[in-house]
Design a protein around this motif. Structure first.
Motif, mmCIF file in Angstrom:
data_model
loop_
_atom_site.group_PDB
_atom_site.id
_atom_site.type_symbol
_atom_site.label_atom_id
_atom_site.label_comp_id
_atom_site.label_asym_id
_atom_site.label_seq_id
_atom_site.Cartn_x
_atom_site.Cartn_y
_atom_site.Cartn_z
ATOM 1 N N ILE A 1 0.623 -0.900 -0.379
ATOM 2 C CA ILE A 1 0.228 -0.043 0.270
ATOM 3 C C ILE A 1 0.454 1.133 0.419
ATOM 4 C CG2 ILE A 1 -1.723 -1.151 0.733
ATOM 5 C CD1 ILE A 1 -1.020 0.557 3.665
ATOM 6 N N ARG A 2 0.833 2.160 -0.374
ATOM 7 C CA ARG A 2 1.045 3.795 -0.655
ATOM 8 C C ARG A 2 1.186 3.845 0.837
ATOM 9 N NH1 ARG A 2 -0.391 8.736 0.933
ATOM 10 N NH2 ARG A 2 0.682 10.532 -0.353
ATOM 11 N N ASN A 3 2.766 4.489 1.492
ATOM 12 C CA ASN A 3 2.914 4.620 2.843
ATOM 13 C C ASN A 3 2.542 5.820 2.951
ATOM 14 O OD1 ASN A 3 4.374 5.244 5.307
ATOM 15 N ND2 ASN A 3 6.178 5.520 3.949
ATOM 16 N N PRO A 4 1.616 5.032 4.489
ATOM 17 C CA PRO A 4 0.565 6.303 4.898
ATOM 18 C C PRO A 4 1.365 6.766 6.040
ATOM 19 C CG PRO A 4 0.259 3.787 6.609
ATOM 20 C CD PRO A 4 1.220 3.957 5.230
ATOM 21 N N ASP A 5 2.281 7.470 6.101
ATOM 22 C CA ASP A 5 3.201 8.265 6.537
ATOM 23 C C ASP A 5 3.247 9.325 5.737
ATOM 24 O OD1 ASP A 5 3.259 6.900 9.592
ATOM 25 O OD2 ASP A 5 4.939 6.206 8.814
ATOM 26 N N LEU A 6 3.261 9.583 4.643
ATOM 27 C CA LEU A 6 3.422 10.336 3.808
ATOM 28 C C LEU A 6 1.776 11.450 3.455
ATOM 29 C CD1 LEU A 6 4.575 8.000 0.326
ATOM 30 C CD2 LEU A 6 5.178 9.292 1.685
ATOM 31 N N ARG B 1 3.921 2.670 -4.010
ATOM 32 C CA ARG B 1 4.424 2.903 -2.614
ATOM 33 C C ARG B 1 5.098 4.395 -2.243
ATOM 34 N NH1 ARG B 1 5.035 -2.728 -3.066
ATOM 35 N NH2 ARG B 1 7.107 -2.684 -2.317
ATOM 36 N N LEU B 2 6.210 4.813 -2.762
ATOM 37 C CA LEU B 2 6.334 5.368 -2.414
ATOM 38 C C LEU B 2 5.741 7.016 -2.679
ATOM 39 C CD1 LEU B 2 10.600 5.149 -3.584
ATOM 40 C CD2 LEU B 2 9.488 5.348 -0.877
ATOM 41 N N GLY B 3 4.699 7.005 -3.536
ATOM 42 C CA GLY B 3 3.594 8.359 -3.756
ATOM 43 C C GLY B 3 3.825 8.521 -4.703
ATOM 44 N N TYR B 4 4.772 8.240 -5.870
ATOM 45 C CA TYR B 4 4.994 8.762 -7.185
ATOM 46 C C TYR B 4 3.064 8.362 -8.291
ATOM 47 C CZ TYR B 4 9.401 9.465 -6.910
ATOM 48 O OH TYR B 4 10.992 10.815 -6.108
ATOM 49 N N ASP B 5 2.900 9.136 -8.400
ATOM 50 C CA ASP B 5 1.443 8.943 -9.069
ATOM 51 C C ASP B 5 1.225 8.139 -10.573
ATOM 52 O OD1 ASP B 5 1.204 11.567 -9.499
ATOM 53 O OD2 ASP B 5 -0.377 11.497 -8.035
ATOM 54 N N ASP B 6 2.042 7.999 -11.772
ATOM 55 C CA ASP B 6 2.509 8.590 -13.023
ATOM 56 C C ASP B 6 2.461 7.463 -13.168
ATOM 57 O OD1 ASP B 6 1.240 9.485 -15.550
ATOM 58 O OD2 ASP B 6 1.466 11.460 -15.301
ATOM 59 N N ILE B 7 2.920 6.314 -13.161
ATOM 60 C CA ILE B 7 3.736 5.744 -14.043
ATOM 61 C C ILE B 7 3.463 4.645 -15.289
ATOM 62 C CG2 ILE B 7 4.803 3.402 -13.257
ATOM 63 C CD1 ILE B 7 4.357 4.596 -10.243
ATOM 64 N N THR B 8 4.136 4.659 -16.125
ATOM 65 C CA THR B 8 3.162 3.397 -17.070
ATOM 66 C C THR B 8 4.191 2.830 -17.684
ATOM 67 O OG1 THR B 8 2.085 5.927 -18.160
ATOM 68 C CG2 THR B 8 2.823 3.676 -19.418
#
Length: 65
Positions: free
Chosen positions: A10-15, A47-54
């Protein structure tokens, strides 16, 4: 495998919330080939928070090797 290694899927909840993450985290990221390395890389980046990965794959199937 990730579960056995203790790596959360999951995306790191601490971000911070997505709208508070630096603009660089919204940059387009392209990964070439849909083998194990690219799939793993995309997973870690997300998971580090990057959100535009193809991931680009020339074959009709994924998995490489």
């Amino acid at each position: 495998v990730f579960k056995q290694m203790g790596v959360p899927q999951i995306r790191n909840p601490d971000l911070p919330p997505p709208h508070q993450i630096p603009e660089s985290y919204h940059s387009k990221i392209a990964l070439i080939g849909c083998g194990p390395a690219s799939i793993s890389c995309a997973s870690f980046l997300a998971r580090l928070g990057y959100d535009d990965i193809t991931i680009f794959e020339k074959q009709r199937f994924i998995g490489g090797l």
